[in-house]
Scaffold this active site. Structure first.
Site: not given
Lengths: 82, 367
Positions: B71, B119-120, B123, B129
């Site tokens: 990726d 946290h991810e 996103h 952030h």
């Protein structure tokens, strides 16, 4: 000749700073084709950006606090948009 | 909070997720639980729902991968980058990748999987952030016990600005990060520690060194991972180079900078009656070797040499400490005792037994 320990440490720190800023602050790698004036070094500006983001003292230099922050485990998503 | 550049968001509120594979370091059930809990962090404060699917492509594909995983964002082995995720969108959009060379755990021994995935997922939903060091979306890893986790207000504000509020009748709120110069700042506990001052607030410590202008803000868990958040009282015994920390009916001892083995212990070992459920504040008088414990509107006195409570206590705080009725936190410094109640601080002279000054609670920070 063996590398002096301090020189080796300094080399590691510079590598850490460059990799960190490339990963998270969009610092361009030297091997990428881009135009850069000889006198302009983007590293201090990127460092300032990073220091400001983390609420550190903004010096543009990789001081101890900045290096400590860069060594912390973190998310791999850049702090600034690309 | 910060939005991802271009403000990407999911157009539907009913999203799907799929766990592509598992880390060998944790039980599958624990991984499932961490992921479900991480998803509920966001679904609790928004109208979003997450449905698990097993076989087809999901909006959010969660996988454990190593190094180059095709990726353009290779992982770097143990430590450093722990995980990353993609902004809302088709195909790889929304996906979460976890570095399978990290030591993933369900507690605080390694990297806590729940905290990192939560946290991810921020996103995956469109948040970038945050610069708030207490936010879940702050880029560096900080451990919080999942049982004590509450989504910080900064993250709630961010995600609700994208997807709106929860459908629940009562809107959830979260903790805010203390700011040293906030005039409304109050403290849970205050103590000296080898010449420094430590102010406890929620899951944070504000640390002030008398020779330094700036106040350092840290998570309690950064210094002492085994200590809970919300410490209610603390005092330093300079003679023994110890700090005692209290929460509910338990206390811990710091010897130097380290938690002594064998703690927490019960506060009833110190001589409190069973009617006392917690200590609100404490300080130790280095001249007399007497420690004062404040509980509601009363105080007890403890003899550090005899290691027992003095007779004749508890007494009313009002009887012996001027107009100070209840105390949130207290400490002794340079012969004076400082009492904190809400945003007010009283400087008390124990020799003259009177209040000599009244100031704001955050007066120790150079604001």
């Amino acid at each position: 000749f063996p590398v002096a320990p301090e020189a080796e440490e300094e080399r590691k720190n510079i590598a850490l700073v460059e990799t960190y800023l490339q990963n998270f602050y969009n610092l361009q790698k030297d091997d990428q084709p881009h135009v850069r004036l000889k006198s302009v070094n983007p590293l201090p500006e990127k460092l300032k950006e990073m220091q400001e983001f983390f609420g550190l003292k903004v010096t543009g230099k990789p001081d101890l606090e900045t290096l400590e922050m860069m060594k912390k485990p973190r998310c791999g998503v850049p702090d600034i948009g690309k | 909070y910060v939005f991802t550049e271009g403000n990407p968001k999911w157009k539907r509120n009913n999203l799907t997720y799929r766990i592509v594979n598992y880390t060998p370091l944790m039980r599958r059930a624990d991984v499932d639980e961490a992921i479900q809990k991480a998803l509920s962090v966001w679904s609790n404060v928004t109208p979003l729902t997450f449905q698990k699917i097993e076989d087809k492509m999901a909006d959010i594909m969660i996988s454990f991968v190593v190094r180059d995983h095709q990726d353009n964002s290779p992982f770097d082995g143990p430590n450093g980058q722990l995980a990353h995720a993609f902004q809302p969108g088709e195909a790889i959009g929304g996906d979460v990748h976890l570095d399978n060379e990290e030591y993933w755990t369900k507690d605080g021994r390694g990297y806590n999987l729940f905290i990192v995935i939560a946290h991810e997922l921020g996103h995956s939903l469109g948040l970038s952030h945050s610069t708030d060091p207490g936010a879940l979306m702050y880029p560096t890893y900080a451990y919080t016990d999942p049982k004590e986790f509450h989504l910080p207000q900064d993250d709630i504000d961010g995600i609700q600005a994208i997807y709106g509020q929860s459908n629940a009748p009562v809107q959830p709120t979260g903790p805010t990060t203390p700011q040293a110069c906030d005039p409304s700042l109050t403290f849970d506990a205050v103590t000296t520690l080898r010449g420094e001052m430590m102010f406890f607030k929620g899951r944070y410590i504000l640390r002030k060194h008398p020779q330094r202008i700036e106040t350092e803000l840290n998570f309690i868990s950064l210094f002492w991972p085994k200590l809970p958040s919300g410490i209610q009282a603390a005092y330093e015994n300079i003679e023994r180079d110890e700090v005692l920390l209290f929460k509910e009916d338990k206390y811990w001892v710091l010897r130097g900078y380290d938690i002594a083995p064998g703690y927490p212990k019960s506060i009833y070992r110190l001589g409190f009656p069973k009617t006392v459920k917690r200590v609100n504040a404490a300080y130790s008088d280095e001249n007399t070797g007497k420690t004062y414990f404040f509980v509601a509107d009363r105080y007890w006195r403890y003899d550090e040499n005899k290691r027992s409570m003095d007779h004749g206590y508890p007494r009313k705080i009002l009887s012996d400490f001027g107009k100070i009725g209840r105390v949130d936190a207290a400490f002794q410094k340079d012969g004076y005792v400082y009492f904190f109640h809400g945003t007010t601080q009283f400087q008390f002279d124990p020799r003259g037994k009177r209040i000599v000054r009244q100031m704001k609670s955050n007066s120790w920070f150079d604001c």
